[in-house]
Design a protein around this motif. Structure first.
Motif, PDB file in Angstrom:
ATOM      1  N   ARG A   8       0.863  -1.181   0.000  1.00 49.37           N
ATOM      2  CA  ARG A   8       0.000   0.000   0.000  1.00 49.37           C
ATOM      3  C   ARG A   8       0.900   1.231   0.000  1.00 49.37           C
ATOM      4  NH1 ARG A   8      -2.765   3.184   4.255  1.00 49.37           N
ATOM      5  NH2 ARG A   8      -1.179   2.445   5.677  1.00 49.37           N
ATOM      6  N   ASP A   9       0.536   2.276  -0.743  1.00 46.32           N
ATOM      7  CA  ASP A   9       1.333   3.501  -0.709  1.00 46.32           C
ATOM      8  C   ASP A   9       1.075   4.221   0.618  1.00 46.32           C
ATOM      9  OD1 ASP A   9       3.055   5.430  -1.528  1.00 46.32           O
ATOM     10  OD2 ASP A   9       1.677   6.405  -2.911  1.00 46.32           O
ATOM     11  N   PRO A  11      -0.062   6.956   2.857  1.00 56.09           N
ATOM     12  CA  PRO A  11      -0.952   8.084   2.527  1.00 56.09           C
ATOM     13  C   PRO A  11      -0.662   9.376   3.287  1.00 56.09           C
ATOM     14  CG  PRO A  11      -2.050   6.585   4.043  1.00 56.09           C
ATOM     15  CD  PRO A  11      -0.670   6.024   3.813  1.00 56.09           C
ATOM     16  N   HIS A  12       0.388   9.393   4.096  1.00 61.08           N
ATOM     17  CA  HIS A  12       0.722  10.599   4.877  1.00 61.08           C
ATOM     18  C   HIS A  12      -0.470  11.111   5.684  1.00 61.08           C
ATOM     19  CE1 HIS A  12       4.000  10.436   1.912  1.00 61.08           C
ATOM     20  NE2 HIS A  12       4.716  10.967   2.881  1.00 61.08           N
ATOM     21  N   LYS A  14      -3.544  11.289   5.030  1.00 58.60           N
ATOM     22  CA  LYS A  14      -4.619  12.017   4.337  1.00 58.60           C
ATOM     23  C   LYS A  14      -5.254  11.112   3.273  1.00 58.60           C
ATOM     24  CE  LYS A  14      -1.492  14.213   1.026  1.00 58.60           C
ATOM     25  NZ  LYS A  14      -0.880  15.439   0.545  1.00 58.60           N
ATOM     26  N   GLY A  15      -6.453  11.512   2.837  1.00 58.92           N
ATOM     27  CA  GLY A  15      -7.115  10.750   1.781  1.00 58.92           C
ATOM     28  C   GLY A  15      -7.983   9.630   2.315  1.00 58.92           C
ATOM     29  N   PRO A  16      -8.590   8.856   1.398  1.00 60.01           N
ATOM     30  CA  PRO A  16      -9.583   7.849   1.783  1.00 60.01           C
ATOM     31  C   PRO A  16      -8.994   6.499   2.189  1.00 60.01           C
ATOM     32  CG  PRO A  16      -9.423   7.975  -0.602  1.00 60.01           C
ATOM     33  CD  PRO A  16      -8.421   8.959  -0.064  1.00 60.01           C
ATOM     34  N   ASN A  17      -7.689   6.348   2.082  1.00 59.90           N
ATOM     35  CA  ASN A  17      -7.122   5.006   2.286  1.00 59.90           C
ATOM     36  C   ASN A  17      -6.400   4.824   3.611  1.00 59.90           C
ATOM     37  OD1 ASN A  17      -8.042   4.150  -0.254  1.00 59.90           O
ATOM     38  ND2 ASN A  17      -6.309   5.199  -1.221  1.00 59.90           N
ATOM     39  N   LEU A  18      -6.820   5.571   4.625  1.00 60.95           N
ATOM     40  CA  LEU A  18      -6.163   5.415   5.931  1.00 60.95           C
ATOM     41  C   LEU A  18      -6.594   4.103   6.581  1.00 60.95           C
ATOM     42  CD1 LEU A  18      -6.449   8.977   7.529  1.00 60.95           C
ATOM     43  CD2 LEU A  18      -4.768   8.088   5.916  1.00 60.95           C
ATOM     44  N   LYS A  23      -6.694   6.516  11.142  1.00 54.44           N
ATOM     45  CA  LYS A  23      -7.849   7.423  11.297  1.00 54.44           C
ATOM     46  C   LYS A  23      -7.925   7.964  12.725  1.00 54.44           C
ATOM     47  CE  LYS A  23     -10.724   5.093   7.897  1.00 54.44           C
ATOM     48  NZ  LYS A  23     -11.771   4.087   7.760  1.00 54.44           N
ATOM     49  N   ARG A  26      -5.044  10.373  13.308  1.00 50.15           N
ATOM     50  CA  ARG A  26      -5.337  11.658  12.661  1.00 50.15           C
ATOM     51  C   ARG A  26      -6.315  12.477  13.519  1.00 50.15           C
ATOM     52  NH1 ARG A  26      -6.000  14.149   7.096  1.00 50.15           N
ATOM     53  NH2 ARG A  26      -7.680  15.591   7.505  1.00 50.15           N
TER      54      ARG A  26
END
Ligand SMILES: [Fe+2]
Length: 195
Positions: A8-9, A11-12, A14-18, A23, A26
């Motif tokens: 998986r990349d 996501p730093h 952010k975005g929908p793939n946490l 989550k 964050r």
């Protein structure tokens, strides 16, 4: 050859793939960034709480790996262990007062089982009992991560000597020495008092 296609990349945060843990992490940062408590009213500061929850989370991951515990649970416990201070800016009874806040965050996420929530919340509720060696490995982990993380900030020794009982201070020292030994670090100078 590395199999990058299966990874998986990152996501730093952010975005929908946490991940479910990212989550929550964050959310903790957002609570601190959006805090409306002035520093005068804060027993600590949002800046320190942000740094401490993040760095405690990393120390917790390392200890979990070393002890064969669940790294994800450890990071969640550590990132939320001072959630009451993060939300209310007060240290008094913050471990027990923080437990229901953490429970609500985890339940509202819908991402965790009842058993996982109980493990996380129970460890948070007991993390101030540094003088007690319990048989709950996650409670012991967060106590150790908390004390060790604090020892890595400058002048915490002086703060603890002023604000904790001599008995409590010794318990912190014992835990920090034990963890440093566990990680193969020197145990002669356990506090950071450089400047
Ligand atoms: Fe803490």
């Amino acid at each position: 050859m590395t199999q990058t296609t299966t990874l998986r990349d990152f996501p730093h945060f952010k975005g929908p793939n946490l991940t479910r843990s990212e989550k929550i992490q964050r959310k903790v940062v957002e609570l601190l960034l959006n805090s409306t408590i002035s520093e005068d009213e804060h027993d600590s500061s949002p800046v320190f709480e942000l740094k401490h929850s993040s760095s405690c989370c990393q120390v917790g991951r390392i200890l979990a790996e070393k002890r064969g515990l669940n790294v994800e649970l450890a990071e969640l416990i550590c990132v939320m262990h001072d959630i009451y201070v993060i939300v209310e800016g007060k240290y008094e009874d913050h471990a027990t007062r923080g437990a229901p806040i953490a429970r609500k965050m985890l339940e509202e996420s819908g991402d965790f089982t009842e058993e996982e929530i109980n493990t996380i919340v129970d460890a948070i509720a007991h993390h101030s009992e540094k003088h007690i060696k319990s048989d709950n490995p996650y409670a012991e982990l967060v106590k150790d991560a908390d004390a060790t993380d604090c020892s890595l900030y400058e002048q915490v020794e002086g703060y603890y000597k002023r604000h904790k009982s001599p008995e409590s201070f010794l318990e912190y020292e014992k835990r920090i020495k034990k963890v440093r030994g566990e990680l193969g670090l020197q145990t002669a100078n356990i506090w950071r008092n450089n400047s």
